[in-house]
Enzyme design. Structure first.
Site, PDB file in Angstrom:
ATOM      1  N   GLY A  68       0.841  -1.191   0.000  1.00  0.00           N
ATOM      2  CA  GLY A  68       0.000   0.000   0.000  1.00  0.00           C
ATOM      3  C   GLY A  68       0.876   1.240   0.000  1.00  0.00           C
ATOM      4  O   GLY A  68       1.086   1.885  -1.015  1.00  0.00           O
ATOM      5  N   CYS A  82      -9.954  22.713  15.433  1.00  0.00           N
ATOM      6  CA  CYS A  82     -10.059  23.173  16.823  1.00  0.00           C
ATOM      7  C   CYS A  82      -9.508  22.144  17.796  1.00  0.00           C
ATOM      8  O   CYS A  82     -10.255  21.553  18.588  1.00  0.00           O
ATOM      9  CB  CYS A  82     -11.508  23.504  17.151  1.00  0.00           C
ATOM     10  SG  CYS A  82     -12.058  24.891  16.190  1.00  0.00           S
ATOM     11  N   TYR A 105      -2.455   6.961   3.079  1.00  0.00           N
ATOM     12  CA  TYR A 105      -3.157   7.111   4.365  1.00  0.00           C
ATOM     13  C   TYR A 105      -3.385   8.579   4.748  1.00  0.00           C
ATOM     14  O   TYR A 105      -3.323   8.940   5.929  1.00  0.00           O
ATOM     15  CB  TYR A 105      -2.407   6.371   5.481  1.00  0.00           C
ATOM     16  CG  TYR A 105      -2.214   4.893   5.186  1.00  0.00           C
ATOM     17  CD1 TYR A 105      -3.311   4.038   5.161  1.00  0.00           C
ATOM     18  CD2 TYR A 105      -0.963   4.351   4.899  1.00  0.00           C
ATOM     19  CE1 TYR A 105      -3.154   2.687   4.880  1.00  0.00           C
ATOM     20  CE2 TYR A 105      -0.799   3.010   4.616  1.00  0.00           C
ATOM     21  CZ  TYR A 105      -1.896   2.182   4.610  1.00  0.00           C
ATOM     22  OH  TYR A 105      -1.754   0.848   4.320  1.00  0.00           O
TER      23      TYR A 105
HETATM   24  N1  LLP Z   1      -2.411  -5.928   3.771  1.00  0.00           N
HETATM   25  C1  LLP Z   1      -3.040  -5.905   4.952  1.00  0.00           C
HETATM   26  C2  LLP Z   1      -3.762  -7.072   5.402  1.00  0.00           C
HETATM   27  C3  LLP Z   1      -2.983  -4.741   5.737  1.00  0.00           C
HETATM   28  O1  LLP Z   1      -3.605  -4.721   6.922  1.00  0.00           O
HETATM   29  C4  LLP Z   1      -2.286  -3.604   5.270  1.00  0.00           C
HETATM   30  C5  LLP Z   1      -2.227  -2.385   6.063  1.00  0.00           C
HETATM   31  C6  LLP Z   1      -1.644  -3.683   4.017  1.00  0.00           C
HETATM   32  C7  LLP Z   1      -1.713  -4.861   3.291  1.00  0.00           C
HETATM   33  C8  LLP Z   1      -0.875  -2.529   3.434  1.00  0.00           C
HETATM   34  O2  LLP Z   1       0.208  -2.211   4.220  1.00  0.00           O
HETATM   35  P1  LLP Z   1       1.295  -1.111   3.730  1.00  0.00           P
HETATM   36  O3  LLP Z   1       2.040  -1.689   2.557  1.00  0.00           O
HETATM   37  O4  LLP Z   1       0.537   0.094   3.342  1.00  0.00           O
HETATM   38  O5  LLP Z   1       2.150  -0.926   4.920  1.00  0.00           O
HETATM   39  N2  LLP Z   1      -2.961   3.878   8.784  1.00  0.00           N
HETATM   40  C9  LLP Z   1      -1.601   3.467   9.057  1.00  0.00           C
HETATM   41  C10 LLP Z   1      -1.242   2.214   8.311  1.00  0.00           C
HETATM   42  C11 LLP Z   1      -2.164   1.081   8.641  1.00  0.00           C
HETATM   43  C12 LLP Z   1      -1.874  -0.123   7.818  1.00  0.00           C
HETATM   44  C13 LLP Z   1      -2.952  -1.114   7.997  1.00  0.00           C
HETATM   45  N3  LLP Z   1      -2.798  -2.268   7.180  1.00  0.00           N
HETATM   46  C14 LLP Z   1      -0.670   4.611   8.712  1.00  0.00           C
HETATM   47  O6  LLP Z   1      -1.134   5.665   8.290  1.00  0.00           O
HETATM   48  O7  LLP Z   1       0.551   4.502   8.895  1.00  0.00           O
END
Ligand code: LLP
Length: 467
Positions: free
Chosen positions: A311, A380, A409
Site C-alpha cells: 500500500g 479546533c 493514508y
Molecule cells: N495488507 C493488509 C492485510 C494490511 O492490513 C495492510 C495495512 C496492508 C496490506 C498494506 O500495508 P502497507 O504496505 O501500506 O504498509 N494507517 C496506518 C497504516 C495502517 C496499515 C494497515 N494495514 C498509517 O497511516 O501509517
C-alpha cells in the site's frame, strides 16, 4: 545560510526511498514542478488544501513490484495494491493498466473497484469482520480470492456460496507470531492481534474446509500481514519459513494437498524524512524471492504463486499536499506557529501516530532558511500539528507549503471534522493535471443531514423577564 532543500535523496532512484515524486524538479525560475506542473500554479488553479499525485511515480512503484517479480521469480506472482492507502476510481484504473491486482477490505472498496470496471478476478477481499452483505457483494462480483480471517467468515462464505451455487477460492489469514513495529520486530509464540487465525486454530479451519465446506470453498493458500512501514526484509524471510513449513505439513496431512498461493501481505516502508532508510522495493522483493525459492527447494515444495499487498510503498512518495499559509503566532522564547488551511482533517497521521513529514515552501524555493517553525492546521484541537521544527525562509500569509510523502493514508483517513470539506486530488503527468477526486463543497457537507419534521417549526422565543 542553508537553503530549505531536502538533502540526500537526489541520487536515489526507487520511488519509496526518495522523499520526492520522481518528476519533482525546480525550473530555471525557481518554480517547483511535479509531473511537469508548477505546484504554485496548481494551488492557485485548484485551491488548497490540494492533494497532488504524480502519475510517473505511481507507475514506477507498480513497475518496481511487477517487473522485479517477473525478473527474479520463476513462479507466478501478482502484487495486489492495498487500496486502503489511497483509493479513487481513477487510481484503480491506473493500477489496472499497470497489471496490478487489488487488496480490498470493505464493501465500499469493492464497490469502487466494480464501478471502475476493474477485473474482479484480480481482487482479494480481506478484513477481520466482513459482513454478510459485503461477502455477498464480493462473491456476486466474482472476486478472485477471499481471505478468511476467522470461523465466522468461513460460515458466512459457505452460506452465501451454497445459496449462489458458487465455489469460493480462499486464503486463510494467520497470525504467524511475527510482530513489526516500524524499524524492529519480534518473534513471539502468540500475538495479541484481532486479525487472523491463531496458528493453534489453523488445523481446525483446514479440516472444516476440507470436510464440511468442500463443495463451496477451495483452499488456495495462507495469508499473513506482519505490519507497516517495515525497513528490513528479515521478518518477511522468517514469515516465509514459517508459512512454507505449514504448507509442507498440510501436504503431508491432507493426502498431497498443495497450496497454490502464498500471500505475504504488505508493509514495506518509505522515506518521510531524511532519517528514514527503507530498502528499495526491487532490492526487498529480490531478497524475499530468494528466500522463498530457497525454502521451497529445501522442502521440495513447488513454487507457489506469490502475492504481496503493498500500500504505502506504492503511493506515499507519489503524493504531495499543497496548503496556503494563513495566520502566524510567535510565542517569544518558545516557538512560532504557522497555520495552514488544512491539517488533521486531511492528514491525521501526525496527530494519530506522531508521524513526521518533510515540506518545502513552494513560493520561496531558493530563499535562504531564516527560522524554524511549527506548522499547524486550522482544526479546533491543540494537537492539530502537522510538522514540528520545519526550517523555512521568512514566511508570509499566502505562501504555498508543499508537504511531501502524503500519497498514503492521508485522503483515505481524511474526515469532515469541524465541517471542513475534503480537498480535491489531482493527478499530474507530462504537463497535464486531471482531477481524480473533486473538492467537497459545503453542500456535500450537509448532503446527508435531515431535519426531522418536529424540529422544523421554531416556536416563538420565550420572553426573558427583564429585571
Ligand atoms: N495488507 C493488509 C492485510 C494490511 O492490513 C495492510 C495495512 C496492508 C496490506 C498494506 O500495508 P502497507 O504496505 O501500506 O504498509 N494507517 C496506518 C497504516 C495502517 C496499515 C494497515 N494495514 C498509517 O497511516 O501509517
Amino acid at each position: 545560510m542553508n537553503s530549505q532543500y531536502l538533502p540526500g535523496d537526489a541520487d536515489r532512484h526507487s520511488p519509496n526511498t526518495s522523499l520526492r515524486p520522481v518528476t519533482f524538479t525546480v525550473d530555471e525560475h525557481n518554480q517547483p514542478l511535479v509531473g511537469g506542473m508548477n505546484l504554485v500554479e496548481l494551488a492557485h488553479a485548484y485551491g488548497t488544501p490540494l492533494y497532488v499525485l504524480d502519475e510517473a511515480t505511481l507507475r514506477a512503484s507498480a513497475r518496481a513490484y511487477k517487473e522485479t517479480l517477473k525478473a527474479v521469480y520463476s513462479g507466478d506472482s501478482l502484487p495486489l495494491y492495498a487500496c486502503k492507502a489511497n483509493m479513487s476510481m481513477g487510481l484503480v484504473k491506473l493500477m489496472e493498466q499497470e497489471g496490478m491486482g487489488l487488496d480490498v477490505v470493505s464493501g465500499g472498496e469493492i464497490y469502487t473497484a466494480v464501478q471502475a470496471g476493474f477485473p474482479m478476478e484480480r481482487v482479494l477481499f480481506n478484513g477481520n469482520n466482513k459482513t454478510y452483505q459485503e461477502l455477498e457483494l464480493a462473491i456476486h462480483h466474482g472476486v478472485g480470492r477471499i481471505s478468511a480471517d476467522n470461523f465466522h467468515d468461513l460460515e458466512l462464505i459457505n452460506k452465501i456460496a451454497s445459496a449462489k451455487g458458487k465455489k469460493v477460492n480462499l486464503l486463510l489469514r494467520v497470525t504467524p507470531g511475527i510482530e513489526c513495529h516500524t524499524h524492529d520486530y519480534i518473534k513471539t509464540g502468540h500475538i495479541d492481534s484481532k486479525f487472523g487465525f491463531d496458528l493453534s486454530q489453523l488445523a481446525a479451519a483446514v479440516d472444516m474446509i476440507q470436510e464440511q465446506y468442500k463443495d463451496t470453498i477451495v483452499l488456495k493458500g495462507l495469508h499473513a500481514h506482519i505490519g507497516s512501514q517495515i525497513f528490513e526484509t528479515k521478518p518477511y524471510e522468517d514469515l516465509i519459513e514459517i508459512l512454507l513449513n505449514i504448507y509442507y505439513n498440510i501436504r503431508e496431512q491432507y493426502s498431497g494437498l498443495v497450496l497454490e498461493d502464498l500471500d505475504l501481505g504488505g508493509g514495506l516502508g518509505v522515506t518521510y524524512t531524511g532519517q528514514d532508510d527503507p530498502p528499495a522495493v526491487s532490492a526487498a522483493v529480490q531478497r524475499i524471492v530468494e528466500k522463498l525459492v530457497f525454502y521451497a527447494k529445501r522442502l521440495n515444495y513447488p513454487l507457489p504463486r506469490l502475492l504481496m499487498e503493498p500500500g504505502r510503498s506504492m503511493v506515499a512518495t507519489a503524493g504531495m499536499t499543497l496548503y496556503t499559509v494563513g495566520s502566524m503566532k510567535d510565542v517569544p522564547g518558545l516557538r512560532k506557529y504557522v497555520a495552514v488551511d488544512g491539517g488533521m482533517g486531511d492528514n491525521i497521521r501526525p496527530a494519530l501516530y506522531q508521524a513526521q513529514y518533510s515540506a518545502l515552501v513552494a513560493t520561496k524555493v531558493n530563499a535562504p532558511v531564516e527560522e524554524t517553525v511549527t506548522i499547524v492546521g486550522k482544526y479546533c484541537e491543540s494537537g492539530d500539528i502537522l510538522i514540528k521544527g520545519l526550517p523555512v525562509p521568512c514566511l508570509e500569509s499566502g505562501d504555498i507549503l508543499a508537504v511531501f510523502g502524503t500519497g498514503a493514508y492521508n485522503y483515505t483517513m481524511s474526515s469532515n471534522y469541524n465541517r471542513f470539506p475534503r480537498p480535491a486530488t489531482v493527478l499530474v503527468e507530462n504537463g497535464h493535471a486531471h482531477v481524480l477526486v473533486q473538492r467537497e463543497t459545503y453542500d456535500t457537507i450537509i448532503q446527508q443531514d435531515l431535519i426531522p419534521a418536529h424540529l422544523r417549526k421554531v416556536s416563538e422565543p420565550v420572553p426573558v423577564p427583564v429585571p
